[in-house]
Design a protein around this motif. Structure first.
Motif, short mmCIF file in Angstrom:
data_model
loop_
_atom_site.label_atom_id
_atom_site.label_comp_id
_atom_site.label_asym_id
_atom_site.label_seq_id
_atom_site.Cartn_x
_atom_site.Cartn_y
_atom_site.Cartn_z
N PHE A 30 11.57 78.04 9.78
CA PHE A 30 11.75 77.77 8.36
C PHE A 30 10.45 77.50 7.64
O PHE A 30 9.50 76.94 8.21
N GLY A 31 10.42 77.87 6.36
CA GLY A 31 9.37 77.46 5.47
C GLY A 31 9.70 76.09 4.92
O GLY A 31 10.77 75.53 5.20
N GLN A 32 8.80 75.56 4.10
CA GLN A 32 8.96 74.18 3.64
C GLN A 32 10.02 74.01 2.56
O GLN A 32 10.47 72.93 2.32
N GLY A 33 10.39 75.04 1.91
CA GLY A 33 11.46 74.95 0.94
C GLY A 33 10.99 74.70 -0.48
O GLY A 33 9.96 74.09 -0.73
N THR A 34 11.77 75.21 -1.41
CA THR A 34 11.56 74.97 -2.84
C THR A 34 12.76 74.22 -3.37
O THR A 34 13.90 74.63 -3.15
N THR A 35 12.47 73.11 -4.06
CA THR A 35 13.55 72.34 -4.68
C THR A 35 13.73 72.84 -6.10
O THR A 35 12.82 72.75 -6.92
N LEU A 36 14.90 73.38 -6.37
CA LEU A 36 15.20 73.94 -7.69
C LEU A 36 16.13 73.00 -8.44
O LEU A 36 17.17 72.59 -7.92
N GLN A 37 15.74 72.67 -9.65
CA GLN A 37 16.62 71.90 -10.54
C GLN A 37 16.92 72.75 -11.76
O GLN A 37 16.01 73.21 -12.44
N VAL A 38 18.20 72.96 -12.01
CA VAL A 38 18.63 73.72 -13.17
C VAL A 38 19.29 72.75 -14.14
O VAL A 38 20.34 72.16 -13.83
N LYS A 39 18.69 72.60 -15.29
CA LYS A 39 19.19 71.64 -16.28
C LYS A 39 20.23 72.29 -17.18
O LYS A 39 20.01 73.39 -17.68
N PRO A 40 21.36 71.60 -17.38
CA PRO A 40 22.40 72.17 -18.24
C PRO A 40 21.95 72.30 -19.69
O PRO A 40 21.05 71.59 -20.13
#
Lengths: 114, 116
Positions: free
Chosen positions: A104-114
């Protein structure tokens, strides 16, 4: 990380916008997969792209693979608040005796704002 | 559709105790993988089994052992627990295809181990 870097590490966008996440890896591969993880929960398989493929689509997801650059990108179009999660790329290491383990790679944290 | 089952979902242990985590793969899947994910970290491969034989080994401490049983379920045994063992432990199963598209791994919900 065993695998490499994901770029960006964190991404915050508005609902309806597109989100692009990039992943680099170090070894040769047979295939590359993208997974999604909601906070502290299990990993959900999104899409698999083989080393001889350059692009793959699944619904609002588009994955590209550039084996010469050892990189992949995941594009989520028309994002929704429910897309908020961490996204990981994972490769199989491309060994001859492929046992299927994922790196695995380290990952991206995605936040989608309403 | 049946998914990967892991038990227990949460486990709290003291240092130096032992813990056993169980994994029940998707029916007809012949391969099981174990991963460890520390807080804020990416999952790290521990060990895998194919047809009840160990197929690969990653960064698994000697204090840990695992096996796959005749019904394909797997158990991860952890002894002499340390604070650093606190993590999410995932099991995944697949139908082994040797690098083909059937290698998609399906993950269980994980066991959250806390060592105090």
């Amino acid at each position: 990380s065993q695998q490499g870097e994901e770029d960006p590490q964190a991404l915050s966008i508005q609902e309806g916008e597109n989100a692009t996440m990039n992943c680099s890896y170090k070894t040769s591969i047979n295939n590359l997969q993208w997974y999604r993880q909601n906070s502290g929960r299990g990993l959900v398989h999104l899409i698999l792209i083989r080393s001889n493929e350059r692009e793959k689509h699944s619904g609002r997801l588009r994955v590209t693979l550039d084996t010469s650059k050892k990189s992949s990108s995941l594009l989520i179009t028309a994002s929704r608040a429910a897309d908020t999660a961490s996204y990981f790329c994972a490769t199989d290491g491309g060994t001859r005796s492929n046992t299927g383990k994922l790196i695995f790679g380290q990952g991206t944290t995605l936040q989608v704002k309403p | 559709a049946a998914g990967v089952i892991q038990s227990p979902r949460h486990l709290i242990k003291e240092k130096r105790e032992t813990a056993t985590l169980k994994c029940y793969p998707i029916p007809r899947h012949d391969t099981v993988y174990w991963y460890q994910q520390g807080p804020g970290q990416d999952p790290q491969f521990l060990i895998s089994f194919y047809e009840k034989m160990q197929s690969d080994k990653g960064s698994i401490p000697d204090r840990f052992s695992a096996q796959q049983f005749s019904d394909y379920h797997s158990e991860l045994n952890m002894s002499s627990l340390e604070l650093g063992d606190s993590a999410l432990y995932f099991c995944a199963s697949s139908l082994f295809g040797g690098g083909s598209s059937t290698d998609t791994q399906y993950f269980g919900p994980g066991t959250r181990l806390t060592v105090l």
